[in-house]
Design a protein around this motif. Structure first.
Motif, mmCIF file in Angstrom:
data_model
loop_
_atom_site.group_PDB
_atom_site.id
_atom_site.type_symbol
_atom_site.label_atom_id
_atom_site.label_comp_id
_atom_site.label_asym_id
_atom_site.label_seq_id
_atom_site.Cartn_x
_atom_site.Cartn_y
_atom_site.Cartn_z
ATOM 1 N N LEU A 151 45.661 35.182 35.006
ATOM 2 C CA LEU A 151 44.414 35.627 35.641
ATOM 3 C C LEU A 151 43.408 36.152 34.624
ATOM 4 C CD1 LEU A 151 45.961 37.578 38.670
ATOM 5 C CD2 LEU A 151 45.434 35.126 38.495
ATOM 6 N N ASP A 152 42.166 35.668 34.723
ATOM 7 C CA ASP A 152 41.114 36.219 33.878
ATOM 8 C C ASP A 152 40.477 37.414 34.602
ATOM 9 O OD1 ASP A 152 39.282 35.187 35.776
ATOM 10 O OD2 ASP A 152 38.940 33.367 34.598
ATOM 11 N N GLU A 153 39.528 38.056 33.941
ATOM 12 C CA GLU A 153 38.904 39.257 34.513
ATOM 13 C C GLU A 153 38.255 38.974 35.865
ATOM 14 O OE1 GLU A 153 39.251 42.420 33.454
ATOM 15 O OE2 GLU A 153 40.605 41.533 31.988
ATOM 16 N N CYS A 154 37.612 37.836 35.974
ATOM 17 C CA CYS A 154 36.950 37.468 37.226
ATOM 18 C C CYS A 154 37.971 37.326 38.355
ATOM 19 C CB CYS A 154 36.159 36.178 37.024
ATOM 20 S SG CYS A 154 35.314 35.611 38.515
ATOM 21 N N LEU A 165 40.966 38.663 38.487
ATOM 22 C CA LEU A 165 41.532 39.985 38.770
ATOM 23 C C LEU A 165 40.619 40.773 39.705
ATOM 24 C CD1 LEU A 165 42.960 41.028 35.296
ATOM 25 C CD2 LEU A 165 44.273 40.673 37.399
ATOM 26 N N ALA A 166 39.327 40.681 39.473
ATOM 27 C CA ALA A 166 38.359 41.410 40.303
ATOM 28 C C ALA A 166 38.348 40.885 41.737
ATOM 29 C CB ALA A 166 36.966 41.309 39.686
ATOM 30 N N ARG A 167 38.604 39.598 41.910
ATOM 31 C CA ARG A 167 38.558 38.973 43.239
ATOM 32 C C ARG A 167 39.914 38.931 43.939
ATOM 33 N NH1 ARG A 167 35.289 33.428 42.086
ATOM 34 N NH2 ARG A 167 35.347 33.311 44.352
ATOM 35 N N TRP A 168 40.991 39.221 43.212
ATOM 36 C CA TRP A 168 42.355 38.969 43.675
ATOM 37 C C TRP A 168 42.680 39.595 45.034
ATOM 38 C CZ3 TRP A 168 45.728 35.424 42.188
ATOM 39 C CH2 TRP A 168 47.018 35.499 42.693
ATOM 40 N N TYR A 223 45.644 32.281 44.091
ATOM 41 C CA TYR A 223 45.313 31.874 42.725
ATOM 42 C C TYR A 223 44.186 30.841 42.740
ATOM 43 C CZ TYR A 223 45.470 29.673 38.179
ATOM 44 O OH TYR A 223 45.106 29.168 36.962
ATOM 45 N N LEU A 224 44.350 29.801 43.546
ATOM 46 C CA LEU A 224 43.359 28.714 43.569
ATOM 47 C C LEU A 224 42.002 29.198 44.092
ATOM 48 C CD1 LEU A 224 45.628 25.821 44.855
ATOM 49 C CD2 LEU A 224 44.647 26.080 42.551
ATOM 50 N N ARG A 225 42.021 30.021 45.134
ATOM 51 C CA ARG A 225 40.760 30.461 45.737
ATOM 52 C C ARG A 225 40.072 31.568 44.952
ATOM 53 N NH1 ARG A 225 41.515 30.648 52.117
ATOM 54 N NH2 ARG A 225 39.550 31.753 51.899
ATOM 55 N N SER A 226 40.782 32.219 44.043
ATOM 56 C CA SER A 226 40.158 33.278 43.251
ATOM 57 C C SER A 226 39.599 32.751 41.915
ATOM 58 C CB SER A 226 41.167 34.404 42.978
ATOM 59 O OG SER A 226 42.205 33.950 42.132
ATOM 60 N N LEU A 227 39.789 31.463 41.652
ATOM 61 C CA LEU A 227 39.278 30.894 40.401
ATOM 62 C C LEU A 227 37.768 31.068 40.330
ATOM 63 C CD1 LEU A 227 41.276 27.554 40.182
ATOM 64 C CD2 LEU A 227 41.470 29.494 38.619
ATOM 65 N N CYS A 228 37.293 31.420 39.162
ATOM 66 C CA CYS A 228 35.858 31.616 38.940
ATOM 67 C C CYS A 228 35.351 30.439 38.119
ATOM 68 C CB CYS A 228 35.619 32.920 38.204
ATOM 69 S SG CYS A 228 36.331 34.347 39.057
ATOM 70 N N HIS A 229 34.289 29.837 38.554
ATOM 71 C CA HIS A 229 33.786 28.644 37.845
ATOM 72 C C HIS A 229 32.507 28.943 37.107
ATOM 73 C CE1 HIS A 229 36.800 26.261 39.833
ATOM 74 N NE2 HIS A 229 36.464 26.851 40.952
#
Length: 164
Positions: free
Chosen positions: A121-124, A126-129, A158-164
């Motif tokens: 998990l990246d910072e983004c 983690l913030a959305r998790w 995991y998939l839905r929290s990905l930040c693009h």
């Protein structure tokens, strides 16, 4: 090309701490399929915490009747994970000790590594998790604390929290 998806592993156990052992292992594969196996306790696996049973809803009788042998479950995990080589857990400290106990007590070596999901998990993310996880749980109607459902929840989060 699609988004990479981690293989997720989750363990339900007889309790926490000393003497506890795995009673159910769930696996979500990279292709999105998932499954879980109940584990019939070995004779020396006697620890049972009624509070843990309240959480997962699995009884010891159910394990004795419906569970697979620990050797069968360990072999299944090796078959499933040998090629991918790694699975991720959101409770690495607990899950790695229970997977370790499973393999140790049936005298088999794991053909894979178990790593912390947090490493991916990246910072983004983690913030959305937490918010994403709560939304996925409700939308998918997931019943928590069963290994098959928990791995599905974690993989979708995991998939839905990905930040693009």
């Amino acid at each position: 090309m699609g988004t990479w998806c981690p293989t997720i592993l989750d363990v339900e156990a007889s309790g926490f701490g000393r003497g506890s052992y795995p009673i159910e292992i769930g696996l979500a594969r990279a292709d999105g399929t998932h499954s879980a196996l109940l584990i019939r306790p070995l004779d020396e696996w006697t620890h049972w915490d009624p509070k843990a049973e309240l959480l997962h809803g699995i009884t010891r009788d159910q394990l004795m009747q419906e569970g697979h042998s620990p050797l069968e479950v360990a072999s299944w995990l090796n078959d499933e994970l040998r090629e991918v080589g790694v699975a991720y857990s959101d409770s690495w400290g607990y899950d790695s000790s229970w997977v370790g106990r499973l393999f140790n007590d049936v005298d088999l070596l794991p053909g894979f590594r178990l790593e912390s999901l947090r490493r991916l998990l990246d910072e983004c993310q983690l913030a959305r998790w937490n918010a994403t996880k709560a939304r996925v749980e409700v939308e998918a109607g997931i019943r928590r604390h069963r290994a098959g459902e928990d791995v599905r929840l974690l993989q979708q989060t995991y998939l839905r929290s990905l930040c693009h």
